[in-house]
Enzyme design. Structure first.
Site, PDB file in Angstrom:
ATOM      1  N   ARG A 141       0.833  -1.208   0.000  1.00  0.00           N
ATOM      2  CA  ARG A 141       0.000   0.000   0.000  1.00  0.00           C
ATOM      3  C   ARG A 141       0.870   1.261   0.000  1.00  0.00           C
ATOM      4  NH1 ARG A 141      -3.215   2.772   3.613  1.00  0.00           N
ATOM      5  NH2 ARG A 141      -2.329   1.609   5.350  1.00  0.00           N
ATOM      6  N   LYS A 142       2.152   1.098  -0.287  1.00  0.00           N
ATOM      7  CA  LYS A 142       3.059   2.238  -0.407  1.00  0.00           C
ATOM      8  C   LYS A 142       2.920   2.812  -1.817  1.00  0.00           C
ATOM      9  CE  LYS A 142       6.272   0.452   3.046  1.00  0.00           C
ATOM     10  NZ  LYS A 142       7.630  -0.077   3.318  1.00  0.00           N
TER      11      LYS A 142
END
Length: 291
Positions: A141-142
């Site tokens: 989710r970066k």
């Protein structure tokens, strides 16, 4: 399989409208300068890589009333050889509209192609060395706020797993969740109460003891976080042997240079933040043709 079908028309259209509004919030000074003569532009790949992001560029020029003819599909190789650019597409329309879409389109596909290129290159490398490995390489989710859908799509085009899309997709319990709840068991219990039977629960674990606690509390996925290759292997083997139904994920500090050291048949997922962070863009340009 056409992955572009993942996107409802209104989703892509909404993104494009927001991007165009951001880029031209008031006057289009360049449009006054060049006018509305019909021109043709060439979309050129000027660096080797793998292509993705076609549907976003198509939507931009649809919105700007320009016609696009494509010569490449998402996932295909950008063939740049001996200094000769690869013609990816032609765009025909009012010149001011082409120029409105120029930088926006290039920003999107240069980054999208960069992510797909890094991901596909890595995937090919792993599959060559470990052709029988059943696991998947995943993103994280970066991602860039406001640009996540493009980045996740680029990972899928590369043949990788996108991992969870957002905080609503899966319940991942990391160290701060666990410390806030007191222990892993409490955190998993609370997660199951709100997530019900439809959401998987993943727990970030720093040791075999924590992984066992997570599994016995009801976790579906355990993430062995920041393990060295030699340390994760006995732990992964023990967990997969005793709890074969549980998904084993490795994450933390794994790079393209070290990933081969982590591959074993006991590992289901290897997730890497650098698939979407610090990724070089692919050099692509849009050139108006002289008539």
């Amino acid at each position: 399989m056409d992955l572009s079908f993942l996107f409802p028309k209104q989703t892509v259209s909404g993104l494009v409208k927001d991007w165009l509004k951001e880029d031209i919030p008031s006057f289009d000074y360049g449009g006054v300068i060049v006018g509305e003569d019909i021109k043709t532009a060439h979309l050129l790949g000027k660096q080797h890589g793998y292509f993705s992001g076609r549907l976003f560029v198509q939507e931009i020029f649809d919105e700007l009333k320009c016609k696009v003819e494509w010569f490449i599909k998402d996932g295909e190789e950008i063939k740049y050889q001996d200094g000769k650019p690869h013609l990816l597409a032609t765009v025909v329309g009012p010149v001011r509209n082409i120029l409105i879409g120029e930088r926006l389109s290039l920003n999107i596909i240069s980054r999208s192609c960069g992510i797909t290129t890094r991901g596909k290159t890595l995937n090919l490398k792993v599959r060559k060395e470990f052709p029988d490995w059943k696991g998947k390489i995943a993103g994280t989710r970066k991602t860039t706020p406001g640009f996540r859908l493009v980045e996740k799509y680029a990972l899928l085009v590369a043949g990788l797993d996108s991992h969870r899309m957002d905080l609503s997709s899966m319940i991942m319990l990391k160290d701060n969740h666990i410390w806030s709840c007191g222990n892993i068991t409490n955190a998993v219990k609370n997660a199951r109460t709100v997530g019900g039977f439809t959401l998987k629960i993943e727990v970030e674990c720093r040791s075999q003891v924590e992984a066992i606690e997570a599994i016995e509390a009801g976790a579906d996925v355990v993430m062995l976080d920041n393990f060295k290759p030699e340390d994760h292997k006995p732990v992964s083997n023990f967990l997969k042997t005793k709890y074969p139904h549980v998904i084993i994920e490795l994450s933390g500090g794994i790079t393209s240079d070290t990933i081969l050291q982590y591959i074993t048949n006991d590992v289901d997922i290897i997730s890497m933040g650098n698939l979407t962070q610090g990724v070089p863009h692919i050099d692509i340009s849009l050139k108006i043709q002289k008539q």
